[in-house]
Design a protein around this motif. Structure first.
Motif, PDB file in Angstrom:
ATOM      1  N   GLU A  29       2.278   2.024  -3.297  1.00  0.00           N
ATOM      2  CA  GLU A  29       1.225   2.676  -4.196  1.00  0.00           C
ATOM      3  C   GLU A  29       1.132   3.901  -3.922  1.00  0.00           C
ATOM      4  OE1 GLU A  29      -0.426   1.216  -6.624  1.00  0.00           O
ATOM      5  OE2 GLU A  29      -1.944   2.966  -6.909  1.00  0.00           O
ATOM      6  N   LEU A  30       1.017   4.443  -2.616  1.00  0.00           N
ATOM      7  CA  LEU A  30       0.770   5.721  -2.215  1.00  0.00           C
ATOM      8  C   LEU A  30       2.034   6.644  -2.735  1.00  0.00           C
ATOM      9  CD1 LEU A  30      -0.622   5.192   1.380  1.00  0.00           C
ATOM     10  CD2 LEU A  30      -1.613   6.540  -0.491  1.00  0.00           C
ATOM     11  N   THR A  34      -1.272  12.960   2.546  1.00  0.00           N
ATOM     12  CA  THR A  34      -1.722  12.731   3.712  1.00  0.00           C
ATOM     13  C   THR A  34      -2.205  11.435   4.263  1.00  0.00           C
ATOM     14  OG1 THR A  34      -2.978  14.629   3.074  1.00  0.00           O
ATOM     15  CG2 THR A  34      -3.721  13.636   5.054  1.00  0.00           C
ATOM     16  N   ALA A  35      -2.196  10.346   3.229  1.00  0.00           N
ATOM     17  CA  ALA A  35      -2.518   9.097   3.507  1.00  0.00           C
ATOM     18  C   ALA A  35      -1.394   8.410   4.171  1.00  0.00           C
ATOM     19  CB  ALA A  35      -3.212   8.358   2.232  1.00  0.00           C
ATOM     20  N   GLN A  93       1.714   7.196  -6.266  1.00  0.00           N
ATOM     21  CA  GLN A  93       0.671   8.384  -6.417  1.00  0.00           C
ATOM     22  C   GLN A  93       1.291   9.867  -6.102  1.00  0.00           C
ATOM     23  OE1 GLN A  93      -2.890   7.486  -3.897  1.00  0.00           O
ATOM     24  NE2 GLN A  93      -3.317   5.575  -5.362  1.00  0.00           N
ATOM     25  N   VAL A 132       0.852  -1.258   0.028  1.00  0.00           N
ATOM     26  CA  VAL A 132      -0.055  -0.003   0.121  1.00  0.00           C
ATOM     27  C   VAL A 132       0.931   1.257  -0.040  1.00  0.00           C
ATOM     28  CG1 VAL A 132      -1.482   1.286   1.248  1.00  0.00           C
ATOM     29  CG2 VAL A 132      -1.890  -1.174   1.133  1.00  0.00           C
ATOM     30  N   ALA A 149      -1.559  15.000  -3.211  1.00  0.00           N
ATOM     31  CA  ALA A 149      -1.820  15.863  -1.941  1.00  0.00           C
ATOM     32  C   ALA A 149      -2.464  14.948  -0.792  1.00  0.00           C
ATOM     33  CB  ALA A 149      -2.556  17.083  -1.841  1.00  0.00           C
ATOM     34  N   LEU A 150      -3.453  14.157  -1.564  1.00  0.00           N
ATOM     35  CA  LEU A 150      -4.347  13.269  -0.734  1.00  0.00           C
ATOM     36  C   LEU A 150      -3.522  12.079  -0.339  1.00  0.00           C
ATOM     37  CD1 LEU A 150      -6.837  12.673   0.506  1.00  0.00           C
ATOM     38  CD2 LEU A 150      -7.504  11.338  -1.406  1.00  0.00           C
ATOM     39  N   ASP A 167      -4.150  14.592  -6.772  1.00  0.00           N
ATOM     40  CA  ASP A 167      -4.380  13.180  -5.971  1.00  0.00           C
ATOM     41  C   ASP A 167      -3.257  13.067  -5.050  1.00  0.00           C
ATOM     42  OD1 ASP A 167      -6.075  11.282  -5.804  1.00  0.00           O
ATOM     43  OD2 ASP A 167      -4.554   9.815  -6.970  1.00  0.00           O
TER      44      ASP A 167
END
Lengths: 917, 402
Positions: B370-371, B387-388, B374, B367, B383-384, B381
């Motif tokens: 993947e982030l 944060t994630a 991104q 995960v 920015a999110l 996307d």
């Protein structure tokens, strides 16, 4: 792992049973309740239940008593052979494991631990049952269950399968404890904010959103309130200015209005003068016109009078002419009746002659009738004489008719028949040859003589021989004779009564009578043809008529009338008389017409004369009326009309001049414009007043708003609301950002986990598909989804059903048990592989058991099932089939083991043999 | 602060008074999130009024002139009115006030409200509201008030003085009291809604020879606006000052007819409004910020200090966590912390690797990878995703695992 030999003692119905399994294929055959399932249960118990386990202990004890349940199982594991023996007993349970390869022995818990190690059973204490691969065994009644479902797969078994699948697909895919904990934390926080339907009510995110909405509303309200206040303040200033300005304008308008009103007063006075002048002019004109009209009228009347008088004279002359004409017509009417009378008389005479001639014709006719009737009368008399003679001869003949003759003939016939009968009965006695005297009734008969006997007679032949001969048997002869005599007497008496000598005489008389009757009838008919009695009557009547007609003729015959003597003369006379009659008729019509014409002419002349006289009277009246009218008019309008007319014309002129002058004076003051000015100024004044009133209202309203005092500072409220909105917006963005980030994390984790789950399930899918193809042919598809702790969504697609996916639960019972078998074999194959890796050498085998597991499959499909079982066997599995109908497995080449007959009868039902959970 | 020399010779002609303005009592301080702190800020403005009394007494001032915006609003609450009246009463000298743009004398103004009228009469009889543009003669001076009747007037409120016939006045000092921007400050009006030029005061057009002092309000710093014209500024600071501004003072004015006034600034404000900006480059930044703030605030009571803190740059995941901790501490302790935070999440290579290369935790690694992809792709996307990944870091480390 292979099962080799099992011995079961005191286990339910099995007192002591030993079954040896084939290493590859075994078919345990036995009827229902022979203990097949119990055998299976015993094997499960010895493998997976600790010896000290008390679970289900009571149930497995034999009903009939005896020793404790005991199971001994010999099995092969990774090339080594072991025997495990367990005695299940509350207090003195024992377990013993022998490694036959090494001769090592273990007992009690050590044996259990060793067994678990061999079977790679994990988890649970030594007193708990731990299942490793019991799901590979299709127990009776559970064959149609989903073998991957939660009910079939214990968590330990699911883990074991999962671990095996993971080891097949690579260890990196496993989920660590940290992974799980982190995922759980993310999920927890995600669920704090979201539900499946969206943002969760009561969550911080929902609260932040709600606060944002509330803050927006509050800010809007505050801005609105403040704007209202500020607008009201502006309104106060604006309206005060407006009112001031309006009052000024209004004052100017009032001045204009006053000027206009003064001007209007002048105009109205002038208009009154003008009206008066108009009235005067009208009066003068009216007087002039009236007199002028009277003058004209008098002239007209005089003219008419003159014309009327002229017409009256000529009218009187015409009346005189009409009177003389009328007299002439009257004279004609008076003379007309004489002609008519003559015509009538002539017609009368002609009619009389004609009538007389007709009477004569009747007389001629009557005479002819009389002659005819007299001729007929004479003929009738002649015939009547003949008739009288015949009737007299008829009266002299005896009264014999047809029936009388029949009666006589009948009697005679009966008599004849009686005699004939008598003769028929009579016996003929003929002496053809006699040597002795033959006497009949004392009468001797000689040779060649004969006698007919009609009565009983004694025949004496010789001296001593007497023969009584009785013809016809005796008695009937006498009766017959009596009857004949009676008939003869009746016949003769009847002939006497009739006065005839014989029947034939009677017949003749009858004939004569008939002939006379015919003649009489003929004569009577002739008389009728001639007219009968009517002839005399009519003759009398005709003669009387002749007399009457003769008298009539005598009476009617005028003097000098030549009476025709024959018919021809008469007809000629009649023709002449009729012609005379028609001529007289025509004369009468002509005379009548002439009279009518004269009367009509006379009437017309009278009407003309009366009309003319009436007209003359009317004209005289008209003249008189006109004369009266003229006199009246002259009295009304006076005599000196011309002078008066000139005076009136002068007055009219003066009035018209005055009116014109006033009209000009009014026009100079523009009355329309002045009036519209007045209206305009009045409207403007009203409008100003209204506007001032409206402005004052608005001012009052605005003052009310700005005058409000209180504990609220609207500027402060707005500033606070704006600040709240800013904070809420920021806060919402922060919370939303975190919530979305959490959602992103959760989505990524879910996607990843699902991907892993799919990968992990792949070997199972492929393996099951291979078995399914053995069942249903190529093109089968099997899908299953791995979840965290098991499997779900088992679906099967078969080419025969269009390749559509069907949920396991929606399949038919037969297909379910077949698919379940395929799954068990596939799982067994996968788990058997594990054994190789775990052990040394490995056997790549697990026992797969099917206990009456294909009861729903039809024979065709059973063949496919055999193929599947064989496929499992060839791939190294140990296949054990338990069946109550071993013939169904005729094509599955297994070692057959027959179960012994039940030791304790059939008192136990199959339910008792269910495995203990 | 220039101090004009004066001697006893002029005493009888010279007057001393306090020039103040822009009290803006009842100001809501809405940008402060905490209600308690907003209340404290409002109370400080009242308390500062009372401190003017100390200065007036020390300077022997005869009266106080408030050049507009005594209240923050045309409709202050009753409690604000009462508190104001009490504080004004405590000054002990006459207080002359003109309405400013905040509390202008338009329709519905506070000045005509019955509550204010009665409170003034009963509680603060020394308070005089000058609502009309006409000379007011006091014992020692002639006041020329220029009240505002609207929030924004395009007419110079002092224009009525231009045509004033000064000959009628005696030799008492003449003091103009006005509220608005002067020409000199047209381009930097201190009004928050500045830009346009309402309430513009053209000092040059005033008959300055006939005037001895122009007491101006509207600008919140103490500053001289012309020869005889001063802005006293707000008596208590109410916003983060621009560079060079000196709010929080009153002017002690000594004026006499025909002589230049002597004007002194005296501090009355108590609150501190500090500004600081910091751009982070490394994760040690937050620790250094902590020290800087300690130094900046020093020994002052944090609860009387407001701080406008602008933070930029980028921090790693650990740096973010530290910064968050610091920010929370200061936000709670200060009278207000206005935070303008634009710090990007830029996890360090080590941090990202610590998440993406967790051999034992394949799920987290995958995960996180993947982030990271991104984030690398950039865009909205990213920015999110940033944060994630920070959250993932937080979740992994929550509960002390590793």
């Amino acid at each position: 792992m292979r099962l080799l030999l099992v011995t079961v003692k005191n286990f339910r119905m099995h007192e002591d049973l030993t079954v040896e399994f084939d290493r590859i294929r075994t078919l345990v055959a036995g009827p229902n309740e022979s203990g097949k399932s119990t055998l299976l249960e015993a094997i499960k118990r010895v493998l997976f239940h600790p010896h000290r386990s008390k679970t289900g202990l009571e149930e497995i004890k034999p009903k009939a008593g005896g020793g404790p349940p005991e199971v001994t199982l010999r099995f092969e594991r990774c090339g080594r052979t072991f025997t495990i023996r367990k005695v299940f007993k509350k207090a003195q349970a024992t377990a013993e494991l022998i490694d036959e390869t090494t001769g090592e022995r273990f007992s009690g818990d050590e044996a259990e631990a060793q067994l678990r190690s061999l079977l790679a059973l994990r988890g649970g204490t030594l007193s708990q049952a731990v299942y490793g691969w019991s799901h590979l065994w299709a127990l009776q009644g559970e064959a149609t269950d989903n073998p991957t479902g939660k009910d079939s797969l214990t968590p330990a078994e699911a883990n074991r399968l999962n671990a095996r699948l993971q080891s097949l697909t690579g260890t990196t895919l496993t989920e660590s404890n940290v992974d799980s904990v982190t995922y759980q934390r993310i999920t927890d926080e995600y669920k704090d904010s979201y539900t499946s339907k969206g943002v969760k009510a009561g969550s911080p995110l929902a609260a932040a959103a709600a606060e944002l909405i509330a803050a927006q509303a509050a800010a809007a309200t505050a801005a609105n309130d403040l704007a209202e206040l500020e607008t009201a303040a502006d309104t106060v200033i604006r309206e005060e200015d407006a009112i001031r300005s309006l009052r000024q304008t209004s004052a100017i308008a009032q001045q204009h209005l006053a000027t206009t009103l003064a001007s209007l007063t002048t105009i109205e006075q002038l208009e009154e003068t003008l009206q008066r002048e108009k009235d005067e002019l009208e009066t003068a004109e009216e007087a002039y016109q009236q007199l002028h009209k009277g003058d004209r009228e008098i002239a007209d009347v005089s003219e008419s009078l003159k014309a009327l008088r002229q017409g009256f004279a000529s009218q009187n002359e015409e009346i005189a002419n009409l009177r003389s004409h009328e007299q002439r017509m009257q004279n004609e009417v008076t003379s007309a009746p004489n002609v008519t009378s003559r015509a009538f008389a002539a017609r009368e005479a002609a009619a009389t002659t004609r009538d007389l001639l007709s009477t004569l014709a009747r007389l001629f006719d009557l005479e002819t009738q009389r002659v005819d009737l007299e001729t007929k009368q004479a003929a009738i008399e002649r015939v009547s004489h003949k008739l009288t003679a015949i009737e007299k001869s008829l009266r002299e003949l005896p009264e014999v008719d047809r029936s009388t003759i029949s009666e006589l003939e009948d009697l005679d016939r009966q008599r004849q028949m009686g005699i004939a009968k008598l003769e028929a009965i009579a016996t003929r006695l003929e002496v053809t040859c006699a040597d002795v005297a033959v006497l009949i009734e004392g009468e001797q008969l000689t040779d060649g003589t004969s006698r007919t006997l009609a009565d009983a007679a004694d025949l004496r032949i010789g001296e001593g021989t007497t023969i009584r001969i009785i013809p016809g048997g005796g008695q009937s002869l006498a009766a017959l004779r009596v009857e004949i005599a009676d008939l003869e007497s009746r016949l003769s008496r009847r002939l006497k009564e009739l006065g005839v000598a014989s029947i034939s005489a009677a017949r003749e008389d009858h004939e004569s009578r008939l002939a006379a009757d015919v003649e009489s009838s003929r004569l009577q008919e002739k008389i009728l043809d001639l007219g009968g009695k009517h002839v005399a009557t009519r003759l009398t009547a005709v003669k009387a008529d002749i007399e009457k007609v003769e008298a009539e003729i005598t009476r009617k015959t005028p003097a000098g009338f030549v009476r025709p003597t024959d018919t021809t003369a008469l007809e000629a006379a009649i023709q002449t008389a009729e012609e005379g009659q028609r001529q007289a008729e025509r004369s009468v019509e002509q005379a009548n017409a002439a009279y009518d014409a004269a009367v009509a002419a006379a009437n017309a002349a009278r009407v003309n004369r009366e009309t003319a006289e009436q007209k003359a009277v009317e004209q005289a009246t008209a003249v008189r009326n006109l004369e009266i009218k003229k006199a009246a008019l002259e009295r009304a309008y006076g005599i000196s009309r011309e002078v008066e007319l000139r005076r009136l014309a002068g007055l009219v002129q003066v009035a018209a001049d005055a009116q014109q002058k006033t009209t000009r004076a009014i026009a100079a003051l523009s009355p329309d414009l002045t009036r519209s000015d007045k209206q305009r100024f009045e409207m403007a004044r009203d409008q100003h007043e209204r506007q001032i009133k409206d402005a004052e209202l608005r001012l009052a309203g605005a003052k009310a708003i700005v005058g409000k005092t209180g504990s609220v500072d609207l500027h402060g409220v707005k500033a606070a609301a704006d600040a709240r909105l800013a904070i809420a917006t920021r806060r919402h963005a922060e919370v939303l950002r975190r919530a979305e980030a959490v959602r992103r994390l959760r989505d990524l984790f879910d996607t990843r986990r699902q991907h892993v789950a799919e990968l992990v399930a792949t070997p199972l899918r492929m393996k099951v598909a291979e078995y399914l193809e053995a069942l249903y042919g190529p093109g089968c598809r099997f899908s299953i989804t791995k979840t965290g702790d098991g499997f779900t969504d088992l679906q099967v697609a078969r080419p025969s059903l269009g390749g559509l996916d069907f949920e396991f639960e929606n399949l038919s019972g037969g297909t379910r048990e077949q698919v379940a078998a395929a799954c068990r074999l596939a799982m067994a194959e996968l788990l058997a592989g594990e054994a190789i890796e775990g052990g040394s050498g490995g056997d790549a085998c697990l026992p797969v058991v099917f206990d009456d597991a294909f009861v729903n499959s039809d024979p065709d499909r059973l063949t496919a099932v055999h193929r599947v079982l064989e496929l499992g066997a060839r791939r190294g599995l140990q296949i054990i089939v338990l069946s109550c109908d071993p013939h169904e497995y005729a094509f599955f080449p297994a070692k057959r083991v027959d179960m012994p007959q039940p030791a304790w009868g059939s008192s136990l039902n199959e339910g008792d043999a269910r495995p203990v959970a | 602060m220039s101090t004009a020399p004066f001697t006893n010779l002029f005493l009888q002609r010279m007057i001393t008074f306090i020039h103040t303005a822009d009290w803006q009592l009842g100001k809501p301080f809405s940008r402060v999130a905490d209600e308690e702190k907003r209340t404290a800020l409002r109370s400080e403005r009242i308390a500062a009024v009372r401190r003017i009394g100390d200065i007036a007494r020390a300077a022997n001032a005869g009266f106080v002139v408030v050049a507009g915006d005594l209240f923050d609003s045309t409709q202050p609450t009753k409690s604000t009115i009462s508190a104001a009246c009490d504080a004004i009463a405590s000054l002990g000298v006459p207080v002359y006030v003109i309405p400013g743009n905040h509390d202008h004398a338009g329709p519905g103004s506070v000045w005509e409200q019955p509550f204010f009228v009665s409170e003034r009469r009963d509680r603060a009889p020394n308070l005089h509201i000058l609502l009309e543009a006409k000379p007011v003669e006091s014992d020692a001076s002639i006041l020329l008030p220029c009240p505002l009747h609207r929030r924004q007037s395009m007419e110079d409120p002092t224009s009525w003085i231009r045509d004033l016939d000064a000959a009628t006045f005696d030799d008492r000092p003449r003091i103009v009291i006005a509220h608005g921007s002067t020409v000199s400050f047209a381009q930097e009006s201190d009004e928050e809604d500045g830009g346009r030029q309402p309430n513009l005061i053209e000092l040059a057009k005033l008959p300055l020879a006939a005037i001895d002092y122009v007491a101006l309000g509207d600008w919140h710093g103490f500053v001289q606006a012309g020869d005889k014209a001063w802005y006293s500024g707000s008596h208590e600071i109410d916003r983060f000052p621009k560079t060079g501004q000196t709010p929080g003072h009153v002017a002690v004015v000594r004026a006499s007819r025909g002589a230049p006034p002597a004007v002194e600034a005296h501090a009355t404000g108590r609150t501190r409004w500090l500004t600081h900006a910091e751009t982070f480059a490394t994760d040690t930044g937050p620790e250094s910020l902590k020290e800087t703030l300690n130094h900046l605030v020093g020994n002052t009571d944090r609860s009387l200090t407001l701080l406008k803190l602008s933070l930029g740059g980028s921090l790693g995941l650990a740096g973010h966590a530290t910064l968050e901790q610091i920010v929370q501490s200061w936000a709670a302790g200060l009278l207000d912390l206005q935070l303008d935070r634009d710090v990007a999440v830029a996890p360090s290579r080590e941090e990202i690797e610590a998440l993406t290369q967790r051999a034992g935790d394949p799920l987290i690694s995958s995960v996180a990878s993947e982030l990271r992809e991104q984030i690398d792709r950039g865009g909205a996307d990213a920015a999110l995703a940033g944060t994630a990944i920070a959250l993932l870091h937080e979740f992994v480390h929550a509960g002390g695992t590793r």
